[in-house]
Write an enzyme that holds these catalytic residues in place. Structure first.
Site, short mmCIF file in Angstrom:
data_model
loop_
_atom_site.label_atom_id
_atom_site.label_comp_id
_atom_site.label_asym_id
_atom_site.label_seq_id
_atom_site.Cartn_x
_atom_site.Cartn_y
_atom_site.Cartn_z
N ASP A 119 -53.76 -113.52 -36.22
CA ASP A 119 -53.33 -114.02 -34.92
C ASP A 119 -53.24 -115.54 -35.03
O ASP A 119 -53.45 -116.11 -36.10
CB ASP A 119 -54.29 -113.58 -33.80
N SER A 153 -53.44 -105.13 -40.21
CA SER A 153 -53.83 -104.79 -38.84
C SER A 153 -55.01 -103.85 -38.77
O SER A 153 -55.52 -103.58 -37.68
CB SER A 153 -52.65 -104.17 -38.08
N SER A 335 -57.84 -100.22 -35.38
CA SER A 335 -56.97 -101.30 -35.81
C SER A 335 -57.37 -102.59 -35.10
O SER A 335 -58.25 -102.59 -34.24
CB SER A 335 -55.51 -100.95 -35.53
N TYR A 336 -56.70 -103.68 -35.45
CA TYR A 336 -57.06 -105.00 -34.93
C TYR A 336 -57.06 -105.00 -33.40
O TYR A 336 -56.07 -104.62 -32.78
CB TYR A 336 -56.07 -106.05 -35.45
N PRO A 337 -58.20 -105.41 -32.78
CA PRO A 337 -58.33 -105.24 -31.33
C PRO A 337 -57.76 -106.37 -30.48
O PRO A 337 -57.87 -106.31 -29.26
CB PRO A 337 -59.85 -105.15 -31.14
#
Length: 819
Positions: A119, A153, A335-337
């Site tokens: 991110d 991810s 997966s990526y939160p």
């Protein structure tokens, strides 16, 4: 053999990635900062054999702050913070020595692979790591590429191996957008916070004005709450009337009808409708309609929806929820939160993720049915271009995760299964009735296909009262018709879930508190991340806007002051009389609301006090310099206490004193309360502190360091303890004269008096115990053993007494003696 350094964002993430890439064939060791481990293994990179070192940081390596002098609130105009005040990057956590750690591990490496979270914050940390590591890495050979970025991810074998095989580059534009946000938040937040805190501090006695904070994001969020509060406070209930009718459709069974007019606000008109309908004895069916309706399955799960549901349904706050979600992510369960996306990419392996849930006892049947009958493509949601929606990536059980971890995982899994299920379908029957000239309606629903509500039963269609089979023209007898009086209700206070939704809607200020400006700033920051706006231009333009608003705020502060007067009491009207002012000799009032202080209403002077403790009058004794009555500050019976003069505490009387020093640091040569008269010897733990006798502590006598939180208990039940003018021949500490009670004297031969050195005298050895004060707050100026400021110096230098001697063997003996 080439050397490859790989860096993840958290230690647990580094371990998981290294285990996958090394297939478990790795060695691990602690790094020099002890917080981050280093996992090493062999392999190949860029077509040649390589030695891999995988480690991590602990979030941001650096943080932004003003250079030293601009952190002084008293000497800097807050308006200067918008442009004139230079900023610098500092280590986010100096104790971790992260820069040095990265340089030690990066020295001699040929390549670096960045596994930071994918991110904008992660991109920013990428460049923080590169700034630390690139100067010590081996120089590239010709035009050889040495910096790589892994994009992933989820922490699954497939995703991690795919990321390693498709390495890209870090995104400088996204990193710059974070730099811009950090600088804007620092400059804007500090300027407004400093001004309003200093303006209102000391004006109102029952206002906690220790810090009146302004946050560029938090303040608009607070604005939502205030707006709702104002609506509730200004709401005036209004009466209205509703007609309600019931008809008989089976034996001892009635059907409730809803009035098509819904409600009226005039009682006389409502009574007129009641009189008209009461004439009729029967209700006639005017129409019967049946429609197939659909309740759509949910969109794929993003962060905001997860936080909203966790707050409203699971009773978990946003911060706690994200901590759990990140743990589930690093352990490979989800997966990526952190994602804004609610749309799955076309190549996402939905069936693979669904197969992982085929053996869970709670939803195995549903999952197996979907796999055999064919899954439905999830609804098309919003693609923010960041990460796929939050998805369960591997099976888990309640025993594995336990507590809140399982509750959150269960919701994520059920939500995912619902997105690939069918919609819920039901048949809605609407029967329209006429009673005289008025029309009424009855609605019933019958589920024909539960679809996704089987896995999310809280979304299921509620069971309705069964409707009769009827046709147009059928007649039913009226069993009851009446007028109900009700009142309009104010809106409820915002729930955490509603607040989260509002924040998402507005991109998180009249101007400063409405979310419009912050929303516009976020759009500009997003343009920087996309490479469509210039970093410096956005920064300069936004700061110029807020600087103008700051000057308007300063010019209009009187209006805010008037609002404060409605809610808070002036300083002179609050507090209780405590000690006498040395100027007018009238009682000053002690204001307990933070920051606690003394206020003389006659002189209109306010004197700050040490915080996070209790304040009381000190024996009505006065300061020999200014005639102010002394007060005693105490952190509690187990902590330290010392007297202070309110005037000297705020206006240091001697050059070697600083603002905020009590009598235990005062260098007055003859005052009975000063360091010169009560100091005993150098602190055994900190360099600058002096152990000072607490004359109020008897019969549980103690001396306490005037810098750190060391407390030495001694001579319990002694009648008197006095500091002697004599000094110890061994260590130059002041001797102590002790008078014991005859019945409880520990001295040999029924003796009650003894004079000696607390550190060296063998008679005193068993009567001394070192402890640490139970400080209430780490921000207390002498707390937590920090070496802050300078007091009287080491030992008894002032008042004719020299420093204690510090031979190495003596210090070792002291340490052993007190421990």
């Amino acid at each position: 053999m080439r050397a490859v350094l790989m860096v993840a964002e958290k230690p647990s993430l580094a371990q998981s990635i290294a285990r996958i890439l090394s297939r478990g064939n790795m060695t691990s060791r602690k790094g020099l900062n002890s917080a981050c481990s280093v996992h090493e293994y062999g392999g190949s990179f860029a077509g040649q054999s390589a030695h891999f070192k995988m480690t991590s940081v602990c979030g941001h390596v650096m943080t932004l702050d003003f250079i030293g002098k601009y952190n002084n609130w008293d000497k800097v105009d807050p308006a200067e913070l918008f442009s004139k005040a230079p900023t610098e990057k500092k280590e986010a956590n100096p104790k971790l020595t992260m820069v040095k750690f990265l340089q030690v591990e990066g020295r001699g490496c040929d390549y670096i692979v960045l596994w930071l979270d994918c991110d904008k914050e992660g991109e920013n940390i990428c460049f923080e790591v590169l700034d630390a590591v690139l100067p010590v890495m081996n120089k590239p050979r010709g035009s050889e590429r040495t910096v790589y970025r892994a994009k992933f991810s989820s922490i699954t074998d497939t995703d991690i191996c795919s990321a390693m095989n498709h390495l890209g580059e870090p995104n400088r534009n996204e990193a710059l957008s974070v730099d811009a946000r950090q600088e804007l938040d620092l400059r804007i937040g500090c300027a407004f916070t400093r001004f309003q805190t200093k303006y209102f501090q000391g004006k109102y006695g029952n206002l906690d004005s220790s810090l009146i904070s302004f946050g560029p994001c938090q303040t608009p969020t607070l604005g939502f709450c205030v707006e709702r509060h104002d609506k509730i406070q200004s709401f005036k209930p209004e009466p209205y009337w509703v007609l309600q009718a019931k008809v008989n459709h089976e034996k001892e069974s009635s059907l409730t009808l809803e009035w098509d007019r819904v409600r009226v606000f005039d009682r006389e008109i409502a009574q007129m409708f009641l009189n008209i309908t009461k004439i009729a004895k029967e209700a006639k069916v005017e129409s019967v309609s049946k429609k197939e309706k659909v309740k759509q399955r949910p969109l794929a799960l993003n962060t905001v929806e997860m936080l909203r549901v966790a707050s409203s349904a699971l009773g978990m706050g946003p911060q706690h929820t994200m901590q759990i979600a990140e743990r589930l992510y690093t352990q490979g369960y989800i997966s990526y939160p952190r994602t804004e996306t609610t749309h799955y990419p076309e190549n996402f392996d939905l069936k693979g993720a669904l197969r992982q849930q085929a053996n869970n006892p709670y939803w195995a049947e549903t999952v197996k049915a979907l796999l055999s009958e064919g899954i439905n493509r999830p609804r098309k949601g919003h693609d923010a271009g960041d990460h796929p929606p939050i998805t369960p990536m591997r099976a888990a059980s309640e025993a594995e995760l336990g507590g809140d971890g399982w509750r959150l995982y269960e919701y994520i899994a059920r939500h995912f299964i619902a997105t690939v299920s069918t919609d819920c379908k039901y048949l809605q029957t609407t029967i329209s009735f006429s009673i005289g000239p008025e029309h009424f309606t009855c609605i019933g629903k019958m589920v024909t296909s539960p679809g996704f509500t089987e896995i999310m039963p809280w979304h299921s269609i509620p069971l309705e009262e069964s409707l009769p089979s009827c046709e147009r023209g059928d007649i039913y007898p009226i069993s009851e018709i009446k007028l109900l009086e009700k009142q309009t209700n104010p809106p409820d206070y915002l729930t955490e879930a509603e607040l989260i939704t509002l924040m998402e809607k507005h991109g998180i200020d009249a101007e400063l508190v409405l979310p419009t400006i912050r929303s516009a700033v976020e759009k500009q920051l997003n343009l920087i991340s996309l490479g469509k706006a210039n970093y410096h231009q956005v920064l300069e333009h936004t700061l110029d806007i807020f600087k103008r608003k700051f000057h308007y705020f300063v010019d209009s502060i009187a209006g805010m002051d008037e609002l404060m007067e409605v809610s808070f009491s002036p300083l002179a009207d609050t507090g209780k009389p405590l000690s006498r002012c040395g100027k007018c000799h009238r009682f000053m009032k002690y204001i307990q609301a933070k920051p606690s202080r003394l206020h003389c209403s006659h002189c209109d002077e306010t004197y700050s006090l040490p915080q996070n403790g209790t304040i009381k009058l000190y024996k009505e004794l006065r300061c020999p310099l200014d005639d102010f009555e002394l007060v005693l500050w105490s952190s509690g019976s187990r902590g330290k206490s010392y007297p202070l003069c309110p005037y000297c505490y705020n206006h240091p009387p001697f050059r070697d004193m600083k603002k905020g020093m009590g009598c235990n640091e005062c260098t007055h040569p003859t005052c009975q309360h000063s360091l010169s008269m009560l100091g005993i010897g150098q602190c055994v733990e900190c360099e600058n502190g002096v152990l000072v006798l607490d004359p109020t502590s008897g019969p549980k006598w103690k001396m306490a360091c005037n810098k750190c939180n060391v407390v030495v208990h001694f001579f319990e039940n002694a009648h008197k303890v006095r500091v002697s003018p004599e000094t110890c021949e061994v260590c130059d500490a002041a001797l102590v004269d002790v008078d014991f009670n005859k019945a409880k004297s520990p001295l040999p031969g029924d003796e009650t008096q003894h004079s000696g050195c607390v550190f060296c005298d063998p008679v005193f050895q068993d009567l001394v115990e070192l402890k640490h004060a139970a400080m209430r707050h780490p921000m207390h100026r002498g707390g937590q053993g920090k070496r802050q400021g300078r007091g009287r110096g080491k030992g008894r230098r002032l008042g004719g007494r020299p420093n204690p001697k510090k031979p190495k063997d003596k210090m070792a003996a002291l340490a052993a003696y007190f421990v």
